[in-house]
Design an enzyme around this catalytic site. Structure first.
Site, mmCIF file in Angstrom:
data_model
loop_
_atom_site.group_PDB
_atom_site.id
_atom_site.type_symbol
_atom_site.label_atom_id
_atom_site.label_comp_id
_atom_site.label_asym_id
_atom_site.label_seq_id
_atom_site.Cartn_x
_atom_site.Cartn_y
_atom_site.Cartn_z
ATOM 1 N N SER A 1 54.928 31.597 40.275
ATOM 2 C CA SER A 1 56.156 30.794 40.147
ATOM 3 C C SER A 1 56.566 30.183 41.465
ATOM 4 O O SER A 1 56.037 30.497 42.497
ATOM 5 C CB SER A 1 57.276 31.662 39.587
ATOM 6 O OG SER A 1 57.379 32.858 40.297
ATOM 7 N N THR B 1 47.458 33.637 52.079
ATOM 8 C CA THR B 1 48.182 33.429 50.818
ATOM 9 C C THR B 1 49.403 34.355 50.837
ATOM 10 O O THR B 1 50.430 34.012 51.398
ATOM 11 C CB THR B 1 47.282 33.684 49.589
ATOM 12 O OG1 THR B 1 46.664 34.960 49.718
ATOM 13 C CG2 THR B 1 46.222 32.604 49.460
ATOM 14 N N ASN C 1 53.707 40.266 43.064
ATOM 15 C CA ASN C 1 52.758 39.850 42.030
ATOM 16 C C ASN C 1 53.415 39.380 40.758
ATOM 17 O O ASN C 1 52.857 38.584 40.009
ATOM 18 C CB ASN C 1 51.751 40.972 41.778
ATOM 19 C CG ASN C 1 50.753 41.032 42.922
ATOM 20 O OD1 ASN C 1 49.908 40.164 43.050
ATOM 21 N ND2 ASN C 1 50.892 42.022 43.785
ATOM 22 N N LYS D 1 41.546 36.903 55.724
ATOM 23 C CA LYS D 1 42.783 36.857 54.950
ATOM 24 C C LYS D 1 42.634 37.828 53.794
ATOM 25 O O LYS D 1 41.543 38.026 53.249
ATOM 26 C CB LYS D 1 43.100 35.442 54.459
ATOM 27 C CG LYS D 1 42.210 34.842 53.400
ATOM 28 C CD LYS D 1 42.368 35.286 51.973
ATOM 29 C CE LYS D 1 43.787 35.240 51.491
ATOM 30 N NZ LYS D 1 43.861 35.743 50.068
ATOM 31 N N GLU E 1 49.956 44.149 50.022
ATOM 32 C CA GLU E 1 51.229 43.607 49.524
ATOM 33 C C GLU E 1 52.278 44.710 49.388
ATOM 34 O O GLU E 1 52.094 45.671 48.639
ATOM 35 C CB GLU E 1 50.993 42.895 48.192
ATOM 36 C CG GLU E 1 50.230 41.598 48.405
ATOM 37 C CD GLU E 1 49.697 40.965 47.135
ATOM 38 O OE1 GLU E 1 49.378 39.769 47.179
ATOM 39 O OE2 GLU E 1 49.585 41.662 46.119
ATOM 40 N N THR F 1 35.252 41.489 50.134
ATOM 41 C CA THR F 1 36.574 41.403 49.512
ATOM 42 C C THR F 1 37.428 40.494 50.376
ATOM 43 O O THR F 1 37.360 40.559 51.568
ATOM 44 C CB THR F 1 37.228 42.782 49.357
ATOM 45 O OG1 THR F 1 38.423 42.600 48.626
ATOM 46 C CG2 THR F 1 37.540 43.458 50.649
#
Length: 413
Positions: free
Chosen positions: A413, A158, A408, A184, A285, A195
């Site tokens: 969007s 993702t 995030n 992932k 991230e 997790t």
């Protein structure tokens, strides 16, 4: 999915060997992403045994509930994973989606629905239309091939910036067995096992109850010691499949977790899971630095781990590391708030080999210049000794950068 690959990504991916009894295929189903594969199937030969650990979130996804229902059967013929939509918090429609997918998957491999396992990852709260991809499963099962591990790892991504793959071998009796794993995960990472998503397969002939015990114990020292942002996912799934095909090469069938012949396999599985877990942290991230936190001298190992996670999950500690600032005051804060036994005037703190605090105050030998130079590296070690007992634990996390907020803030969007 972020376009820039994490600076902590592996320099090269391992060549994944084939595992007899496992075939893989991936496809573009257009669930959320365009021009990339977002659907993966793993097809297993008859007799494959299965084990799994799942999120302990009180709001689990529909696929997690589906897997939990099938796991006691201990057998697997097909795994179906989609990215882009987590099928979580989707009510009756979410359950219907898993039923439609399971029916199509079972039909694709001529198995019962009890031998089907499902996982979904992506946005929470959006209904997942199984009609977008269930019709693809028959064709995917037909063209699945043993070597498509990297393709599978990419299809389940993702916000990940790179696929996560690890392979290992181990001795089982007089035979060598293979273990392959993919994972992932980049955000919403704080283990409460499992997790993220991770799928591991081996050709070792190991019975499902033994696999389950091995997996649960190895998880405690691997995935359950990493955190990116303290948030436990609704979809966390880690599964281990054993085809048993190495029996033909002389590997003994293992039916008891206490079997001494398991020691090499247990070690190899533990190392593989830890390597996958660290790849998840290194792809946190927006991450630029991996942080290893060791707490020693605690009243117990459990207490040490809680304090280590308190440090690892502190936004103030993580942003200090991002800014290359050895701000041990933030570490003191995180120790103090953990709710575990600690004595201010016994505390010692190190950044790498540099002791920065000792016996409740700044270390007299502290050198700002040396420690600042150390903080510029991309792997940072923080050690805390509480001076109270023999409890010890290590956890891993990453720094917290502006990029995390950007990723995030734009996620839906």
């Amino acid at each position: 999915m972020s376009s820039a690959v994490s600076p902590l990504a592996p320099k090269r991916y391992p060549k994944m060997p084939k595992i007899e009894g496992v075939r893989i295929a991936a496809a573009e189903a257009g669930i959320k992403y365009r021009n990339r594969k977002d659907l993966m199937v793993m097809v297993f030969d008859e007799g494959t045994e299965a084990a799994g650990v799942f999120t302990r979130s009180k709001c689990p996804s529909a696929p997690v509930e589906f897997c939990r229902k099938n796991l006691p059967g201990g057998k697997a013929r097909i795994l179906v994973v989609n990215s882009g939509n987590a099928n979580a918090f989707t009510g009756r429609r979410g359950r219907e989606s898993t039923e439609v997918t399971a029916r199509a998957a079972a039909k694709a491999v001529g198995a019962s629905e009890g031998e089907v396992f499902l996982a979904s990852t992506g946005v929470i709260g959006e209904p997942l239309d199984a009609g977008r991809f269930s019709h693809l499963l028959g064709e995917l099962a037909k063209r699945a091939e043993p070597g498509a591990w990297e393709e599978a790892a990419r299809a389940i991504m993702t916000t990940d910036t790179y696929p996560k793959l690890v392979t290992a071998t181990a001795r089982l009796g007089d035979a060598e067995v293979v273990i392959n794993g993919i994972a992932k995960g980049a955000g919403m990472i704080a283990p409460d096992m499992a997790t993220m998503l991770s799928f591991v397969a081996t050709d070792a002939p190991i019975a499902a109850p033994v696999l389950q015990e091995l997996l649960s114990k190895s998880t405690a020292k691997s995935f359950n010691t990493v955190t990116v942002d303290s948030d436990t996912s609704t979809s966390d799934t880690l599964m281990l499949f054993a085809t048993g095909k190495a029996a033909a090469r002389g590997a003994p069938r293992i039916t008891k977790a206490t079997d001494p012949r398991l020691s090499g396999f247990r070690r190899a599985l533990g190392k593989l899971l830890k390597a996958l877990a660290l790849q998840v942290v290194r792809d946190g991230e927006g991450a630029r630095k991996q942080i290893e936190i060791t707490v020693s001298g605690a009243k117990s190992a459990r207490s040490a781990k809680r304090i280590a996670l308190s440090i690892a999950n502190s936004p103030l500690v993580k942003t200090a590391v991002a800014g290359e600032d050895a701000n041990w005051g933030r570490v003191v804060m995180a120790v103090g708030k953990a709710g575990e036994p600690a004595e201010r005037d016994l505390l010692s703190i190190w950044f790498g080999d540099h002791r920065v605090a000792h016996e409740g105050e700044r270390d007299p030998a502290y050198s700002e210049e040396q420690v600042s130079a150390y903080m510029k590296g991309d792997e940072i070690e923080i050690c805390v000794d509480l001076g109270l007992g023999r409890g010890k634990a290590t956890v891993w996390t990453c720094d917290l950068t502006k990029e995390y907020v950007a990723i995030n803030g734009d996620y839906r969007s």
